[in-house]
Design a protein around this motif. Structure first.
Motif, PDB file in Angstrom:
ATOM      1  N   ASP A 260       0.835  -1.203   0.000  1.00 34.63           N
ATOM      2  CA  ASP A 260       0.000   0.000   0.000  1.00 34.63           C
ATOM      3  C   ASP A 260       0.866   1.248   0.000  1.00 34.63           C
ATOM      4  N   LEU A 261       1.974   1.207   0.747  1.00 34.83           N
ATOM      5  CA  LEU A 261       2.862   2.365   0.832  1.00 34.83           C
ATOM      6  C   LEU A 261       3.446   2.719  -0.518  1.00 34.83           C
ATOM      7  N   VAL A 262       3.990   1.740  -1.225  1.00 30.23           N
ATOM      8  CA  VAL A 262       4.647   2.046  -2.495  1.00 30.23           C
ATOM      9  C   VAL A 262       3.635   2.363  -3.599  1.00 30.23           C
ATOM     10  N   ALA A 263       2.382   1.950  -3.409  1.00 31.04           N
ATOM     11  CA  ALA A 263       1.344   2.267  -4.396  1.00 31.04           C
ATOM     12  C   ALA A 263       0.836   3.692  -4.233  1.00 31.04           C
ATOM     13  N   ASP A 264       0.723   4.174  -2.990  1.00 30.37           N
ATOM     14  CA  ASP A 264       0.200   5.518  -2.734  1.00 30.37           C
ATOM     15  C   ASP A 264       0.737   5.985  -1.387  1.00 30.37           C
ATOM     16  N   VAL A 265       1.835   6.712  -1.422  1.00 28.58           N
ATOM     17  CA  VAL A 265       2.504   7.116  -0.186  1.00 28.58           C
ATOM     18  C   VAL A 265       1.597   8.002   0.665  1.00 28.58           C
ATOM     19  N   ALA A 266       1.025   9.019   0.065  1.00 31.09           N
ATOM     20  CA  ALA A 266       0.235   9.984   0.833  1.00 31.09           C
ATOM     21  C   ALA A 266      -0.953   9.322   1.522  1.00 31.09           C
TER      22      ALA A 266
END
Length: 300
Positions: free
Chosen positions: A213-219
């Motif tokens: 999830d982090l690398v897909a959408d950091v914000a």
């Protein structure tokens, strides 16, 4: 103990270094890589000697990364250099150790004494940057978070989870001495952490973050994490690679420092499909398929 620390943990090769660097980019939080404060035989006179030997460039403590020519000094020098990666240089550490020794009557060996020194190290860097809180990585020790809670009752834990098959593939590729040696070892080790963390961290003190999830959408992934930590949103967390971090200045051969200094990419997601054989994937899923499914990873 003073400000409540943030402990970032998870299996090795799960993205914990990246998460710690992102958090270290926030102006209200200093968050460093791992400090293995349970390993040296004592964190008192031995560490003072390590600091002095480093300052004198003694050949016994010279070596690549955290290695030393003389194995007797290995774990102590590793601790000193890990503190430097966090932003506390050897002369500062020497002062903190001396102060703690005076407070304890000459010993930093028990778990409680060690935690007090780490708290002093964290507070030193927090004050130095004018931040509100400090944090470090504790890696697999997050599965024993209850021991940390007894020392820091208001501490918070960030459990970084990554698809265990990708964790296994990364370990088998790495060739590191601490890496899992087989898929079965990786499945057992990964499962022991993801099954245990929820049981030992008190309700309300745990945030589970998936690497994918982090690398897909950091914000979208970091915003609720900051809210959990009681920190306001700050766009600096989206520019971690541009921000100064002690880990980047003093990597001492850290295995993830270079990758954490790059722009975030999803290229490492699903590499197990390339790097593990079908038989290896099936072996991992036989042992840990239930946990994979619970965490949202499709079992093939």
């Amino acid at each position: 103990m003073t400000s409540p620390p943030v402990f970032v943990g998870g299996d090795n090769r799960s993205g914990t270094t990246l998460v710690s660097v992102i958090l270290d980019s926030h102006p209200a939080l200093v968050c460093g890589p791992e400090i293995d404060f349970l390993l040296p035989r004592d964190l008192g006179p031995h560490i003072l000697a390590c600091c002095r030997l480093l300052a004198a460039a003694d050949p016994r403590v010279q070596g690549a990364g955290v290695e030393t020519a003389d194995p007797e000094w290995q774990l102590g020098i590793q601790f000193v250099k890990q503190c430097h990666r966090f932003g506390v240089a050897p002369p500062q550490l020497e002062q903190l150790v001396a102060f703690q020794l005076a407070a304890t009557g000459g010993s930093i060996t028990t778990f409680e004494e060690r935690c007090r020194l780490i708290d002093a190290v964290g507070e030193s860097r927090r004050r130095g940057r004018g931040a509100q809180r400090w944090g470090i990585k504790i890696q697999r020790l997050i599965a024993k978070a209850d021991h940390f809670v007894r020392q820091w009752p208001r501490s918070q834990f960030v459990h970084v989870v990554r698809d265990g098959r990708d964790v296994a593939a990364s370990h088998l590729r790495s060739g590191r001495p601490w890496a899992y040696g087989s898929v079965d070892d990786a499945a057992r080790g990964w499962l022991a952490i993801v099954d245990e963390v929820r049981a030992v961290v008190p309700a309300g003190q745990l945030f589970e973050l998936r690497y994918e999830d982090l690398v897909a959408d950091v914000a979208s992934t970091v915003a609720p994490l900051l809210d959990f930590l009681g920190l306001p949103w700050d766009p600096a967390v989206l520019r971690h690679a541009e921000m100064p971090h002690p880990l980047f200045e003093h990597p001492y051969g850290h295995p993830s420092a270079a990758a954490a200094s790059d722009l975030i990419s999803a290229s490492a997601v699903g590499t197990y499909r390339r790097d593990l054989t079908p038989a290896q994937r099936q072996e991992f899923e036989r042992r840990a398929g239930g946990a994979l499914a619970r965490l949202g990873y499709p079992v093939e």
